[in-house]
Design an enzyme around this catalytic site. Sequence first.
Site, PDB file in Angstrom:
ATOM      1  CB  SER A   1       5.091  -1.908  12.051  1.00  0.00           C
ATOM      2  OG  SER A   1       4.665  -0.586  12.322  1.00  0.00           O
TER       3      SER A   1
ATOM      4  CG  HIS B   1      -6.165   1.582   4.975  1.00  0.00           C
ATOM      5  ND1 HIS B   1      -5.759   2.463   5.958  1.00  0.00           N
ATOM      6  CD2 HIS B   1      -5.133   0.724   4.774  1.00  0.00           C
ATOM      7  CE1 HIS B   1      -4.520   2.147   6.320  1.00  0.00           C
ATOM      8  NE2 HIS B   1      -4.119   1.105   5.616  1.00  0.00           N
TER       9      HIS B   1
ATOM     10  CD  GLU C   1      -3.343   5.106   6.787  1.00  0.00           C
ATOM     11  OE1 GLU C   1      -3.265   5.178   5.546  1.00  0.00           O
ATOM     12  OE2 GLU C   1      -2.458   4.565   7.490  1.00  0.00           O
TER      13      GLU C   1
ATOM     14  N   GLY D   1       2.368   2.143  10.925  1.00  0.00           N
ATOM     15  CA  GLY D   1       3.318   3.248  10.833  1.00  0.00           C
ATOM     16  C   GLY D   1       3.960   3.613  12.158  1.00  0.00           C
TER      17      GLY D   1
ATOM     18  CG  ASN E   1      -1.801   1.193   1.334  1.00  0.00           C
ATOM     19  OD1 ASN E   1      -1.807   2.028   0.429  1.00  0.00           O
ATOM     20  ND2 ASN E   1      -2.548   1.290   2.411  1.00  0.00           N
TER      21      ASN E   1
ATOM     22  CD  GLU F   1      -3.546  -2.618   7.066  1.00  0.00           C
ATOM     23  OE1 GLU F   1      -2.441  -2.855   6.571  1.00  0.00           O
ATOM     24  OE2 GLU F   1      -4.175  -1.577   6.850  1.00  0.00           O
TER      25      GLU F   1
ATOM     26  CE  LYS G   1      -0.404   2.972   4.784  1.00  0.00           C
ATOM     27  NZ  LYS G   1      -0.415   3.028   6.235  1.00  0.00           N
TER      28      LYS G   1
HETATM   29  P1  13P Z   1       2.862   0.290   7.754  1.00  0.00           P
HETATM   30  O1  13P Z   1       3.450  -0.962   7.163  1.00  0.00           O
HETATM   31  O2  13P Z   1       3.586   1.541   7.336  1.00  0.00           O
HETATM   32  O3  13P Z   1       2.680   0.171   9.229  1.00  0.00           O
HETATM   33  O4  13P Z   1       1.376   0.447   7.120  1.00  0.00           O
HETATM   34  C1  13P Z   1       0.491  -0.604   7.200  1.00  0.00           C
HETATM   35  C2  13P Z   1      -0.707  -0.284   6.393  1.00  0.00           C
HETATM   36  O5  13P Z   1      -1.521   0.553   6.779  1.00  0.00           O
HETATM   37  C3  13P Z   1      -0.895  -0.972   5.107  1.00  0.00           C
HETATM   38  O6  13P Z   1      -2.158  -0.753   4.583  1.00  0.00           O
END
Ligand code: 13P
Length: 252
Positions: A214, A96, A98, A174, A10, A168, A12
Amino acid sequence: MKRVPVIAANWKMNLSIKEAENLAKELWENAKDIDDREIIVFPSFLQIPAAAGILKNTNIGIGGQNLYFEENGAFTGEISAFQLKDAGCTHVLIGHSERRHYFKEDYETVNKKIKRALSSDLKVMLCVGESLEEHENGLTEMVVVDELESAFKNVNMNYLENMYIAYEPIWAIGTGKTATPKDASHVHNIIRKTLNRIFGQKAALEMRILYGGSVKPDNIVSLMKQDDIDGALVGGASLEAKSFISLIHFDK
Ligand code: 13P
């Protein structure tokens, strides 16, 4: 039951068009011979055509990070399922954390998006997971079960093979904190039981459940060793070719 592992990136809201193209090229060069796992990249919308120029019709799938549930029309700033497919997408991420948290996507919206994506022949990766507060208050199971049940309300069973789940935990995204393999596996097991209740045993055994939060080259192996963890959805560590390539080759 053997499920084909899935390693997904991803990206992002990162990378220029040129950077996305270069990353796609490096991934393809290093993954073109792989046929025992699925690889998917989710670039941001404007970077999809660049990635698709390199990856379309290869063994690496391309997905949108979101879509809108209406077919077309006056929805300024939104992207439709048709437009994603037209740009070369085979997959889409839905729900997601976010999107749920920053953009206030509720259960009903997630459900409508899933239905639109599936009926448009896109494969859906549904993301679920609890916040830190929910985690600390012992609400993980309740949150994850609610998210699954609401997302799949009245979803047609014919589409089951086009669905993946990504667990997740929001507190692990992150942050450098990862759920321990044992804790992640426990939640994956709850997800599989919930899928069993919603869709029946066959679907629950076949659906791939990815872990995200992560994931890095130094923790993927222990995560992937868990029975119910079938893959990884990777954010930060997917932005550099070297680390994502090593994640793809996690067991080689
Ligand atoms: P990270 O691997 O940066 O923690 O992000 C995970 C994520 O949200 C993947 O969709």
